[in-house]
Design a protein around this motif. Sequence first.
Motif, PDB file in Angstrom:
ATOM      1  N   TRP A   2      30.048  -7.785   9.556  1.00 55.32           N
ATOM      2  CA  TRP A   2      29.409  -7.438   8.297  1.00 55.32           C
ATOM      3  C   TRP A   2      27.979  -6.921   8.472  1.00 55.32           C
ATOM      4  O   TRP A   2      27.409  -6.395   7.541  1.00 55.32           O
ATOM      5  CB  TRP A   2      29.410  -8.640   7.353  1.00 55.32           C
ATOM      6  N   SER A   3      27.408  -7.073   9.680  1.00 57.74           N
ATOM      7  CA  SER A   3      26.018  -6.642   9.822  1.00 57.74           C
ATOM      8  C   SER A   3      25.767  -5.727  11.019  1.00 57.74           C
ATOM      9  O   SER A   3      24.631  -5.455  11.353  1.00 57.74           O
ATOM     10  CB  SER A   3      25.096  -7.865   9.915  1.00 57.74           C
TER      11      SER A   3
ATOM     12  N   LEU B  17      44.024  10.545  15.610  1.00 58.98           N
ATOM     13  CA  LEU B  17      43.371   9.659  14.643  1.00 58.98           C
ATOM     14  C   LEU B  17      41.911   9.448  14.984  1.00 58.98           C
ATOM     15  O   LEU B  17      41.543   9.287  16.144  1.00 58.98           O
ATOM     16  CB  LEU B  17      44.052   8.291  14.618  1.00 58.98           C
ATOM     17  N   SER B  18      41.086   9.402  13.966  1.00 59.28           N
ATOM     18  CA  SER B  18      39.690   9.060  14.151  1.00 59.28           C
ATOM     19  C   SER B  18      39.420   7.821  13.313  1.00 59.28           C
ATOM     20  O   SER B  18      39.629   7.818  12.099  1.00 59.28           O
ATOM     21  CB  SER B  18      38.783  10.213  13.703  1.00 59.28           C
ATOM     22  N   LEU B  19      38.977   6.762  13.978  1.00 57.43           N
ATOM     23  CA  LEU B  19      38.751   5.496  13.299  1.00 57.43           C
ATOM     24  C   LEU B  19      37.300   5.091  13.405  1.00 57.43           C
ATOM     25  O   LEU B  19      36.654   5.300  14.419  1.00 57.43           O
ATOM     26  CB  LEU B  19      39.606   4.390  13.924  1.00 57.43           C
ATOM     27  N   SER B  20      36.813   4.483  12.348  1.00 61.62           N
ATOM     28  CA  SER B  20      35.472   3.919  12.354  1.00 61.62           C
ATOM     29  C   SER B  20      35.609   2.436  12.025  1.00 61.62           C
ATOM     30  O   SER B  20      36.044   2.074  10.933  1.00 61.62           O
ATOM     31  CB  SER B  20      34.595   4.628  11.316  1.00 61.62           C
ATOM     32  N   LEU B  21      35.249   1.602  13.010  1.00 59.14           N
ATOM     33  CA  LEU B  21      35.413   0.163  12.864  1.00 59.14           C
ATOM     34  C   LEU B  21      34.184  -0.561  13.407  1.00 59.14           C
ATOM     35  O   LEU B  21      33.446  -0.021  14.229  1.00 59.14           O
ATOM     36  CB  LEU B  21      36.647  -0.311  13.648  1.00 59.14           C
ATOM     37  N   PRO B  22      33.983  -1.802  13.001  1.00 53.99           N
ATOM     38  CA  PRO B  22      32.892  -2.592  13.593  1.00 53.99           C
ATOM     39  C   PRO B  22      33.178  -2.868  15.072  1.00 53.99           C
ATOM     40  O   PRO B  22      34.340  -2.982  15.468  1.00 53.99           O
ATOM     41  CB  PRO B  22      32.898  -3.897  12.801  1.00 53.99           C
ATOM     42  N   PRO B  23      32.149  -3.012  15.900  1.00 53.58           N
ATOM     43  CA  PRO B  23      32.359  -3.298  17.327  1.00 53.58           C
ATOM     44  C   PRO B  23      33.225  -4.537  17.569  1.00 53.58           C
ATOM     45  O   PRO B  23      34.023  -4.562  18.508  1.00 53.58           O
ATOM     46  CB  PRO B  23      30.941  -3.510  17.863  1.00 53.58           C
ATOM     47  N   TYR B  24      33.095  -5.549  16.720  1.00 52.61           N
ATOM     48  CA  TYR B  24      33.901  -6.767  16.855  1.00 52.61           C
ATOM     49  C   TYR B  24      35.392  -6.427  16.821  1.00 52.61           C
ATOM     50  O   TYR B  24      36.173  -6.926  17.637  1.00 52.61           O
ATOM     51  CB  TYR B  24      33.541  -7.738  15.729  1.00 52.61           C
TER      52      TYR B  24
END
Length: 181
Positions: A55-56, A67-74
């Motif tokens: 969340w931060s 596919l192009s994905l944007s996700l948190p590093p976790y």
Amino acid sequence: MDIPAHAALWFLPFVLPICFYVAFTDLRDMLIKNHAVVTLALVFVIVGLFVLPPWSTAWTAAAIGPLSLSLPPYVWHLFHIVVILIFGILLNAVGVMGAGDAKFLAAAAPFVWAGDWRLIMVILATTTLAAYITHRLAKRTVLRKIAPDWESWNRTKHFPMGFPLGGTLSIYLILGTVYGS
């Protein structure tokens, strides 16, 4: 190193005893226990929430085929488990490694930052060579009398890879606490 020093410092006290346990049980029984693998994965799932809070932290984008994905590093680090587990299952299917080794690699995967893959391969190669030589020499010395019933002493065609795999993850995290970003 790409791993942040604070991340390695958070993970190390939880991961180190598991790595020692995996090395010991693989030397003694030629078996990496499932509860150790699950515990290692849970350490990342729980401690990772504090080290890489989804969340931060800034989301990172990556392309997987079209596919192009944007996700948190976790989440990306959790994805490492799936990728390495598939790779490990394939290596197990062709007889290159044991199933426990494949599961341990998958559970250890999220602790390794993607930018450190060359370093982890050097550590793995060095640790495997050192562990192999140490094990084979100890097997022929008086040290064998300390643990005469270890299964790994009697295996000629198999080697307890939990010994160098646990060592590799431990060394990587220890180096990360000192040289991490």
